[in-house]
Enzyme design. Structure first.
Site, short mmCIF file in Angstrom:
data_model
loop_
_atom_site.label_atom_id
_atom_site.label_comp_id
_atom_site.label_asym_id
_atom_site.label_seq_id
_atom_site.Cartn_x
_atom_site.Cartn_y
_atom_site.Cartn_z
N HIS A 33 -97.57 -54.21 -12.46
CA HIS A 33 -96.84 -53.20 -11.69
C HIS A 33 -96.15 -52.19 -12.61
CE1 HIS A 33 -92.77 -55.61 -11.25
NE2 HIS A 33 -92.87 -55.05 -12.42
N ASN A 52 -97.93 -58.66 -13.76
CA ASN A 52 -98.98 -58.42 -12.76
C ASN A 52 -99.47 -56.97 -12.78
OD1 ASN A 52 -96.90 -56.98 -11.62
ND2 ASN A 52 -96.87 -58.08 -9.67
N GLU A 70 -96.43 -52.68 -6.74
CA GLU A 70 -97.09 -53.97 -6.95
C GLU A 70 -98.61 -53.83 -6.74
OE1 GLU A 70 -95.26 -56.02 -8.24
OE2 GLU A 70 -93.40 -56.47 -7.17
N ASP A 110 -86.52 -47.08 -9.70
CA ASP A 110 -86.42 -47.95 -8.53
C ASP A 110 -85.04 -48.57 -8.36
OD1 ASP A 110 -86.67 -49.61 -10.76
OD2 ASP A 110 -88.70 -50.25 -10.28
P1 PGA Z 1 -89.18 -56.56 -17.88
O1 PGA Z 1 -89.73 -55.92 -16.55
O2 PGA Z 1 -88.93 -55.42 -18.82
O3 PGA Z 1 -87.90 -57.24 -17.48
O4 PGA Z 1 -90.23 -57.49 -18.38
C1 PGA Z 1 -90.71 -54.95 -16.61
C2 PGA Z 1 -91.15 -54.61 -15.21
O5 PGA Z 1 -91.13 -55.50 -14.33
O6 PGA Z 1 -91.55 -53.46 -14.97
#
Ligand code: PGA
Length: 252
Positions: A138, A136, A143, A67
């Site tokens: 995702h 959450n 999301e 992404d």
């Molecule tokens: P993080 O993010 O590794 O910074 O916790 C993971 C994500 O949002 O997929």
């Protein structure tokens, strides 16, 4: 789905790097799907070390990142282009034209999504996809509520994601509200997936990913339906799982 629990973040990072290195040894022209965020930083550090020690050759590898934020140019310090350059690409021998990150500044984002998806499919789909997970649930920026059939698309960030990512930008207002992300369908076409999770913030999402119902409310739960997924989690992220000797196999 297999779950393997590391004693801490460093062990998790080493195991993740070893999984990537093993994939490249087995197939030197592998197509890798790569993730950003805080969690894979240790994995990139290990991969860089392996390369410096002559143990990792990326000359024939292709990579596709999951992404990118909409509106951030490649040289913005918080763009995922910049993250990948600083944390991985510039330290290894991956040819620049074999490393792909969606262009969040494209004039026509629909065309960019289609171009990105077609490039992945033209490369023969992803051999090994590395994923993080949001608190959450995702994966990529898919999301809660994202349909499972989506391919590369533009989406709005969930308020929880904006809040979580504010730590990189200094404040919530600086966080872009939209991103381009590979879709769940793109991710599910990968031949192998490893998902990394560290810390108590991820414990509930990990439990729901492994044992909860498969639902768009917890996007990572779709991974229960993939034939080759390994969750590499540290003890804190595994806090709500019932484990047998640090390992767990779930037949879905
Ligand atoms: P993080 O993010 O590794 O910074 O916790 C993971 C994500 O949002 O997929």
């Amino acid at each position: 789905m297999q779950v393997i629990v590391a004693k801490d973040y460093d062990e998790l990072s080493r195991w993740a790097a070893e999984a990537v290195a093993a994939q490249i040894l087995e197939k030197p022209d592998s197509v890798l799907g790569l993730a950003t965020g805080g969690t894979p930083l240790g994995m990139y550090r290990e991969l860089k070390r392996m390369h410096q020690e002559g143990k990792l050759d990326l000359a024939r590898v292709k990579t596709f990142n999951l992404d990118e934020y909409i509106g951030l140019p490649a040289d913005h310090p918080e763009s995922y282009h910049h993250y990948m350059q600083e944390n991985f690409f510039r330290h290894v021998n991956l040819p620049a034209d074999q490393a792909h990150v969606p262009d969040g500044t494209a004039g026509d984002l629909a065309v960019e999504c289609q171009r990105y998806e077609e490039m992945i499919q033209a490369a023969g789909s992803i051999d090994l996809q590395v994923l993080g997970i949001g608190a959450n649930g995702h994966i990529g920026f898919n999301e809660p509520g994202t349909e499972f059939g989506a391919v590369t698309h533009v989406l709005s960030l969930d308020p929880r994601t904006v809040k979580a990512n504010a730590r990189f930008f200094g404040s919530e207002d600086q966080v872009p509200r939209q991103a381009i992300s590979m879709g769940i369908k793109t991710i599910m076409k990968s031949r192998k997936i490893i998902l990394l999770a560290s810390g108590t913030d991820k414990a509930e999402a990990i439990m729901r990913t492994v044992t909860g119902p498969v639902t768009v409310d917890m996007p990572a739960s779709i991974l229960q339906l993939h034939p080759n997924v390994t969750l590499l989690v540290d003890k804190a992220a595994a806090a709500f799982l019932k484990l047998d000797g640090g390992q767990m196999s779930v037949n879905c």
